[in-house]
Design a protein around this motif. Structure first.
Motif, short mmCIF file in Angstrom:
data_model
loop_
_atom_site.label_atom_id
_atom_site.label_comp_id
_atom_site.label_asym_id
_atom_site.label_seq_id
_atom_site.Cartn_x
_atom_site.Cartn_y
_atom_site.Cartn_z
N ALA A 417 -72.72 -29.85 73.76
CA ALA A 417 -72.92 -31.29 73.56
C ALA A 417 -73.76 -31.89 74.68
O ALA A 417 -74.59 -32.78 74.45
CB ALA A 417 -71.56 -31.98 73.47
N ARG A 418 -73.56 -31.40 75.88
CA ARG A 418 -74.34 -31.92 77.01
C ARG A 418 -75.81 -31.52 76.88
O ARG A 418 -76.72 -32.32 77.15
CB ARG A 418 -73.76 -31.38 78.32
N HIS A 420 -77.48 -31.00 74.18
CA HIS A 420 -78.14 -31.72 73.08
C HIS A 420 -77.75 -33.21 73.07
O HIS A 420 -77.77 -33.85 72.02
CB HIS A 420 -77.77 -31.08 71.75
N PHE A 421 -77.46 -33.73 74.24
CA PHE A 421 -76.99 -35.11 74.36
C PHE A 421 -78.05 -36.09 73.86
O PHE A 421 -79.20 -36.05 74.29
CB PHE A 421 -76.63 -35.41 75.81
N ALA A 422 -77.64 -36.98 72.92
CA ALA A 422 -78.59 -37.93 72.32
C ALA A 422 -78.46 -39.34 72.89
O ALA A 422 -79.30 -40.20 72.60
CB ALA A 422 -78.40 -37.97 70.81
N ASP A 424 -76.17 -41.63 72.18
CA ASP A 424 -75.48 -42.60 71.35
C ASP A 424 -73.96 -42.46 71.51
O ASP A 424 -73.47 -41.58 72.22
CB ASP A 424 -75.87 -42.42 69.88
N GLN A 426 -71.71 -41.44 69.43
CA GLN A 426 -71.18 -40.18 68.93
C GLN A 426 -71.32 -39.07 69.97
O GLN A 426 -70.41 -38.26 70.17
CB GLN A 426 -71.89 -39.78 67.64
N SER A 427 -72.45 -39.02 70.66
CA SER A 427 -72.66 -38.01 71.70
C SER A 427 -71.71 -38.21 72.87
O SER A 427 -71.13 -37.24 73.40
CB SER A 427 -74.11 -38.06 72.19
N HIS A 428 -71.54 -39.45 73.26
CA HIS A 428 -70.59 -39.75 74.34
C HIS A 428 -69.18 -39.34 73.95
O HIS A 428 -68.42 -38.79 74.75
CB HIS A 428 -70.63 -41.25 74.67
N GLN A 430 -68.25 -37.02 71.76
CA GLN A 430 -68.13 -35.56 71.78
C GLN A 430 -67.90 -35.05 73.20
O GLN A 430 -67.05 -34.18 73.43
CB GLN A 430 -69.40 -34.92 71.21
#
Length: 463
Positions: A417-418, A420-422, A424, A426-428, A430
């Motif tokens: 997740a880190r 491919h962190f986007a 947004d 949702q990324s936070h 995850q």
């Protein structure tokens, strides 16, 4: 899925349950333990057989001040009861934690073989250059930090005995005789769980942890008729004491807030640290429990904040505002320092001691128990450990692999997740979920010898 507005922990400071607004950026930092793990190789030996030289059992002890090379080579500095246990177990190897060594969390020293062994990559066993699969850590958290037990849990079955003097003698004596003549009844499992109502975290623990554990017991043809559940209105210390005294249960599961106060007196926190808080928000009185009951070989699992102890909560710095109830809890635990909670010390140090205690170092959180988006529960490994593994009479250290074995996967998910962190919500989310789940898993510890197992039930055991 929006970022959670509030994070709840199973901690109670004497006035309020701990909660706080999580910071989005906290989980972007390397908060997960730096565990070095290796891919599992085909198992050629039965890991249940800790006496096999290619599996093995051994002791981990700290190098004491002023110890001589001969003391360390012959284990002359260890208590007599431990040396007797080592002889019983085929002159098992002893490994040393060296507190002043730069590599103290990466390697252990076997002075008898004059070799340093790598914690992550050494082969299992008792031969030269090997590290046994089952390891008994001797000493409290100030002598050997929790961090080492977390590291060993990545690929070994580790337990800890934080006892000394007569308490240690009593435990080892009962371990060596297999708790012979114990009057504890392993048919009589007991689940005790508070529920202060939604949105308190105890409501979640009640439904996704305590009730599934009890249902697993209840549906078993052999142990189900004697299983008991004390939940919600029945979850008082009076009811707990009555059932302990009258039914002498062999497996005890408690789910509640753990005491982390008083916040204004951090030096007093270790005295009641992690003790279960009942439906009336009263803290368990250990002296009263042990005045009328002895654990005598029982296994106790406590899902509560700091039920096993605290490492000072340093890993949670910046997670929530400092002035929130959860932020104040973290500060209190930091001030209390690295310690063992009083309940496992009392149970293992009794004149008729418990076999083992499983608990948590630091708080556990609501989002580590259930995925808020999918509704999926993450408590199946706990149920499996406390039912399948225990009642199949597996060594408890081996049985916990079902729970601790998820840590590499959670760590990998956090790293992915880190990467491919986007940016947004949702990324936070995850990142936060996986970070807190990883910390929760690594902080689930066994106190007691990892080879202990329950005795054969009269009618044949687990069904």
């Amino acid at each position: 899925m929006s970022f959670p507005a509030l994070l709840r922990a199973n901690a109670f400071d004497g006035e309020a349950a701990a909660e706080g607004i999580p910071a989005k950026t906290w989980a972007l930092h390397p908060v997960l333990p730096e565990l070095r793990t290796t891919l599992a190789e085909p198992v050629e030996f039965n890991l249940l057989d800790w006496s096999h030289p290619c599996v093995g059992w051994g002791v981990v002890a700290a190098v004491p001040p002023n110890a001589t090379e001969n003391d360390l080579r012959t284990s002359a500095d260890l208590p007599d009861c431990i040396r007797a246990l080592i002889r019983d177990r085929n002159d098992a190897p002893v490994f040393r934690y060296r507190p002043d060594w730069d590599l103290k969390f990466d390697q252990l020293t076997n002075y008898a073989d004059n070799v340093d062994v790598d914690i992550a990559s050494s082969p299992a066993g008792t031969g030269p250059g090997c590290l046994p699969q089952y390891l008994l850590i001797l000493g409290d958290a100030r002598t050997i930090p929790w961090r080492l037990q977390f590291q060993l849990n990545a690929n070994r079955f580790a337990g800890r005995l934080p006892l000394s003097g007569t308490d240690l003698d009593n435990y080892v004596a009962r371990l060596r005789c297999g708790w012979a003549n114990s009057d504890t009844c392993f048919r009589n499992s007991l689940v005790w769980a508070t529920n202060h109502g939604y949105p308190d975290i105890t409501d979640l623990m009640f439904h996704v942890l305590a009730k599934p554990v009890f249902e697993a017991y209840r549906q078993d043809n052999n142990i189900g008729p004697a299983a008991r559940f004390l939940g919600a209105e029945d979850a008082t210390h009076e009811a707990l004491l009555c059932n302990l005294k009258r039914r002498r249960p062999g497996v005890i599961v408690t789910a509640s807030h753990g005491m982390t106060g008083p916040v204004a007196e951090p030096k007093q926190i270790p005295i009641r640290l992690g003790l279960p808080v009942d439906r009336n928000r009263q803290v368990l009185c250990i002296e009263r429990i042990l005045a009328d009951w002895r654990p005598d070989g029982a296994i106790w699992y406590a899902h509560a904040c700091c039920s096993a102890g605290t490492s000072g909560a340093k890993g949670f710095a910046g997670l929530v505002p400092a002035d929130s109830t959860l932020g104040r809890t973290f500060e209190s635990l930091y001030q209390a320092g690295e310690t063992i909670a009083p309940l496992p010390l009392a149970l293992l140090g009794s004149d008729k001691p418990a076999r083992a205690f499983i608990g948590h170092v630091e708080p556990t959180f609501d989002i580590t128990l259930r995925n808020e988006k999918s509704g999926q529960w993450f408590t199946d490994p706990i149920v499996s450990t406390l039912y399948d593994q225990v009642y199949l009479r597996h060594p408890l250290g081996y049985g916990m692999r079902r729970l601790l074995g998820n840590l590499p996967g959670v760590s990998s998910a956090w790293l992915n997740a880190r990467k491919h962190f986007a940016g947004d919500d949702q990324s936070h989310l995850q990142m936060l979920n996986n970070a807190l789940r990883g910390l929760d898993l690594q902080a689930t510890v066994l106190l007691g010898d990892p080879t202990v197992a329950i005795p054969q039930l009269p009618s044949g055991g687990h069904i």
